[in-house]
Design a protein around this motif. Sequence first.
Motif, PDB file in Angstrom:
ATOM      1  N   UNK A 255       0.829  -1.210   0.000  1.00 25.08           N
ATOM      2  CA  UNK A 255       0.000   0.000   0.000  1.00 25.08           C
ATOM      3  C   UNK A 255       0.862   1.258   0.000  1.00 25.08           C
ATOM      4  N   UNK A 256       1.892   1.292   0.842  1.00 27.07           N
ATOM      5  CA  UNK A 256       2.764   2.460   0.922  1.00 27.07           C
ATOM      6  C   UNK A 256       3.500   2.680  -0.398  1.00 27.07           C
ATOM      7  N   UNK A 257       3.937   1.574  -1.024  1.00 26.27           N
ATOM      8  CA  UNK A 257       4.646   1.699  -2.296  1.00 26.27           C
ATOM      9  C   UNK A 257       3.723   2.215  -3.395  1.00 26.27           C
ATOM     10  N   UNK A 258       2.487   1.734  -3.427  1.00 26.24           N
ATOM     11  CA  UNK A 258       1.531   2.197  -4.438  1.00 26.24           C
ATOM     12  C   UNK A 258       1.196   3.673  -4.233  1.00 26.24           C
ATOM     13  N   UNK A 259       0.984   4.063  -2.986  1.00 24.39           N
ATOM     14  CA  UNK A 259       0.730   5.477  -2.693  1.00 24.39           C
ATOM     15  C   UNK A 259       1.917   6.342  -3.086  1.00 24.39           C
ATOM     16  N   UNK A 260       3.108   5.864  -2.790  1.00 27.18           N
ATOM     17  CA  UNK A 260       4.311   6.603  -3.150  1.00 27.18           C
ATOM     18  C   UNK A 260       4.410   6.769  -4.654  1.00 27.18           C
ATOM     19  N   UNK A 261       4.118   5.705  -5.386  1.00 26.66           N
ATOM     20  CA  UNK A 261       4.166   5.750  -6.849  1.00 26.66           C
ATOM     21  C   UNK A 261       3.204   6.801  -7.389  1.00 26.66           C
TER      22      UNK A 261
ATOM     23  N   UNK B 100       8.546  19.523 -16.056  1.00 24.82           N
ATOM     24  CA  UNK B 100       8.224  18.329 -16.851  1.00 24.82           C
ATOM     25  C   UNK B 100       9.382  17.337 -16.841  1.00 24.82           C
ATOM     26  N   UNK B 101      10.620  17.850 -16.874  1.00 27.11           N
ATOM     27  CA  UNK B 101      11.778  16.960 -16.851  1.00 27.11           C
ATOM     28  C   UNK B 101      11.923  16.289 -15.487  1.00 27.11           C
ATOM     29  N   UNK B 102      11.646  17.040 -14.421  1.00 30.23           N
ATOM     30  CA  UNK B 102      11.708  16.472 -13.074  1.00 30.23           C
ATOM     31  C   UNK B 102      10.608  15.423 -12.893  1.00 30.23           C
ATOM     32  N   UNK B 103       9.463  15.648 -13.555  1.00 25.33           N
ATOM     33  CA  UNK B 103       8.365  14.678 -13.505  1.00 25.33           C
ATOM     34  C   UNK B 103       8.818  13.341 -14.094  1.00 25.33           C
ATOM     35  N   UNK B 104       9.494  13.400 -15.245  1.00 20.17           N
ATOM     36  CA  UNK B 104      10.001  12.182 -15.890  1.00 20.17           C
ATOM     37  C   UNK B 104      10.972  11.466 -14.961  1.00 20.17           C
ATOM     38  N   UNK B 105      11.893  12.231 -14.385  1.00 14.36           N
ATOM     39  CA  UNK B 105      12.891  11.657 -13.477  1.00 14.36           C
ATOM     40  C   UNK B 105      12.234  11.009 -12.258  1.00 14.36           C
TER      41      UNK B 105
ATOM     42  N   UNK C 197      10.240   6.319  -8.981  1.00 16.62           N
ATOM     43  CA  UNK C 197       9.150   5.659  -8.255  1.00 16.62           C
ATOM     44  C   UNK C 197       8.794   4.321  -8.901  1.00 16.62           C
ATOM     45  N   UNK C 198       8.860   4.246 -10.226  1.00 16.85           N
ATOM     46  CA  UNK C 198       8.630   2.962 -10.913  1.00 16.85           C
ATOM     47  C   UNK C 198       9.732   1.960 -10.554  1.00 16.85           C
ATOM     48  N   UNK C 199      10.954   2.463 -10.369  1.00 14.45           N
ATOM     49  CA  UNK C 199      12.066   1.584  -9.995  1.00 14.45           C
ATOM     50  C   UNK C 199      11.826   0.955  -8.629  1.00 14.45           C
ATOM     51  N   UNK C 200      11.371   1.770  -7.671  1.00 16.09           N
ATOM     52  CA  UNK C 200      11.100   1.220  -6.342  1.00 16.09           C
ATOM     53  C   UNK C 200       9.846   0.336  -6.351  1.00 16.09           C
ATOM     54  N   UNK C 201       8.879   0.672  -7.206  1.00 16.12           N
ATOM     55  CA  UNK C 201       7.708  -0.194  -7.355  1.00 16.12           C
ATOM     56  C   UNK C 201       8.123  -1.552  -7.918  1.00 16.12           C
ATOM     57  N   UNK C 202       9.078  -1.536  -8.837  1.00 18.22           N
ATOM     58  CA  UNK C 202       9.607  -2.774  -9.407  1.00 18.22           C
ATOM     59  C   UNK C 202      10.275  -3.623  -8.324  1.00 18.22           C
ATOM     60  N   UNK C 203      11.018  -2.977  -7.434  1.00 13.06           N
ATOM     61  CA  UNK C 203      11.657  -3.699  -6.330  1.00 13.06           C
ATOM     62  C   UNK C 203      10.598  -4.317  -5.419  1.00 13.06           C
ATOM     63  N   UNK C 204       9.519  -3.563  -5.170  1.00 12.09           N
ATOM     64  CA  UNK C 204       8.419  -4.098  -4.363  1.00 12.09           C
ATOM     65  C   UNK C 204       7.758  -5.281  -5.062  1.00 12.09           C
ATOM     66  N   UNK C 205       7.615  -5.195  -6.376  1.00 12.08           N
ATOM     67  CA  UNK C 205       7.029  -6.305  -7.140  1.00 12.08           C
ATOM     68  C   UNK C 205       7.883  -7.565  -7.010  1.00 12.08           C
ATOM     69  N   UNK C 206       9.202  -7.412  -7.109  1.00 10.01           N
ATOM     70  CA  UNK C 206      10.098  -8.558  -6.950  1.00 10.01           C
ATOM     71  C   UNK C 206       9.954  -9.164  -5.561  1.00 10.01           C
ATOM     72  N   UNK C 207       9.826  -8.304  -4.539  1.00  7.93           N
ATOM     73  CA  UNK C 207       9.637  -8.796  -3.165  1.00  7.93           C
ATOM     74  C   UNK C 207       8.323  -9.556  -3.046  1.00  7.93           C
ATOM     75  N   UNK C 208       7.258  -9.015  -3.665  1.00 14.50           N
ATOM     76  CA  UNK C 208       5.941  -9.654  -3.587  1.00 14.50           C
ATOM     77  C   UNK C 208       5.950 -11.025  -4.257  1.00 14.50           C
ATOM     78  N   UNK C 209       6.707 -11.155  -5.347  1.00 13.94           N
ATOM     79  CA  UNK C 209       6.802 -12.435  -6.040  1.00 13.94           C
ATOM     80  C   UNK C 209       7.517 -13.491  -5.200  1.00 13.94           C
TER      81      UNK C 209
END
Length: 467
Positions: free
Chosen positions: A61-67, A261-266, A271-283
């Motif tokens: 939940x925290x990771x999704x909210x952060x994303x 806009x550039x900071x938004x991309x960054x 945040x997608x990178x940390x969401x990916x790490x959370x996904x690996x943990x969930x798996x």
Amino acid sequence: MSANSATSHAMPPIDTSYKRIITIALPVLLANLAMPLQSVIDTAIVGNMNDTAKLAGMGLAIQLLSLLLVSFNFLQYASSGLAAQALGQLANNSNTSAVSAPTPLLSILQRALLLAFAIGAILLLAKPWLIDFGLQALSANPESGRAAKTYLDVRFWGVIAELMNFAFIGWFAGQGKTRYMLYQQGFIAVLNIVLTLFFVFAMQMGLTGVALGTTIAFWFGILMALWLSRQHLKISWSVLFKADRQYFTKEKMLRLFSLNKDIFVRTLILTLSFAWITRLSAQSGDVILAANAILLQVLSISAFALDGVAVSAETLSGQAAGRRDWPRFRIIVNRTGVVSYGLAIMLSAIWWLAMPTYLGFMTNIESVFTLAYDYHLYAVLLPLVGVGAYWLDGIFFGLTAGSVIRNAALILAAIFFPLSWLLYQQWDMTGIWLSVWCLLLLRLVILGGFLYRANQTGSYEKLQPEA
């Protein structure tokens, strides 16, 4: 060149002393430390419910909210930059005594709050779809997914307040009012503790009570911030909410987006990178997900602490870049680096000493505690591994080098995602933690490469946008 030099000599020199760097950093550090306290408190309470699925769901939940929310933290950066510029313009005017009508400074806050409300309302309307899709994308298991949904169903009612919080933080920071940041964030943290403990232990509301305490605390934090804003500007409540149409044109509203806009991309890539790490943990199962949710709080707390020095780096490097005083800019880079790494060593030492106590406080689930302790050294070293990324972020934000920040993030994404997948396939839990380290170190190496090239060629100006 001579004009720039003349201007530089006419102005008093920038104070680049270590004392000045620490003076800027300390209030920001204290204010920032109050911010991750919300998720730490929530995680600790859930971690002592003796339910692994609930703790794992909390991490999801925290990771999704952060994303979702951190993707819109351009509200903070835009408010900060525009407020600083407006304050400088007001300082040049002699008639800045009483404020009887909306000023440019007030209007910047009003525009940011309006935009935050609009974005938050859209997220709230899309709540069912966002929760279901987000948990599916993060590979939530059935039990932890249900726990995460229970928490998010309540926390989503606070997304508007949390986005408004970004706007207030930036607006106060842009004017150097870090004291107000500390008041606001400290108030939210303390109220969150009181309310969450009341709802969970007195009202027996479980996970719903944890989310409700945090949500209410953020809304009361917005009321506190409005009161502080009114006190700061010395205006009435009616003036605070009175809008002037000349400051709400389409161009002025869109500028909040275009500035960052550039900071938004960054930020989205990070945040997608940390969401990916959370996904690996969930798996890998709920126990690994729960243990990593606790250990990654170390990075969250440490990052907010290190960001205090990053703000010093941003402020001072921005001043030097504005004057085209590149010799002093190099001094600022070196000295803020020394302070950053000094703080990181201190943070890692504190975590090394406090880790057994911290883990015992965060969970009473034996399997989760044992696994987290087995990997605690990876977390202990996070401040040292990640400090360079946060320090150089501050330098490049000071240069307003948006295109470099964006390009560095795109290079990071191209390397990180395939590398982390290979590490995970090879070493599972250890691979996840090596991925976290790689994410931080790659940011340092890529941004460091841009800075080194500019230093070698003497072309710092090319890092900045056209005037």
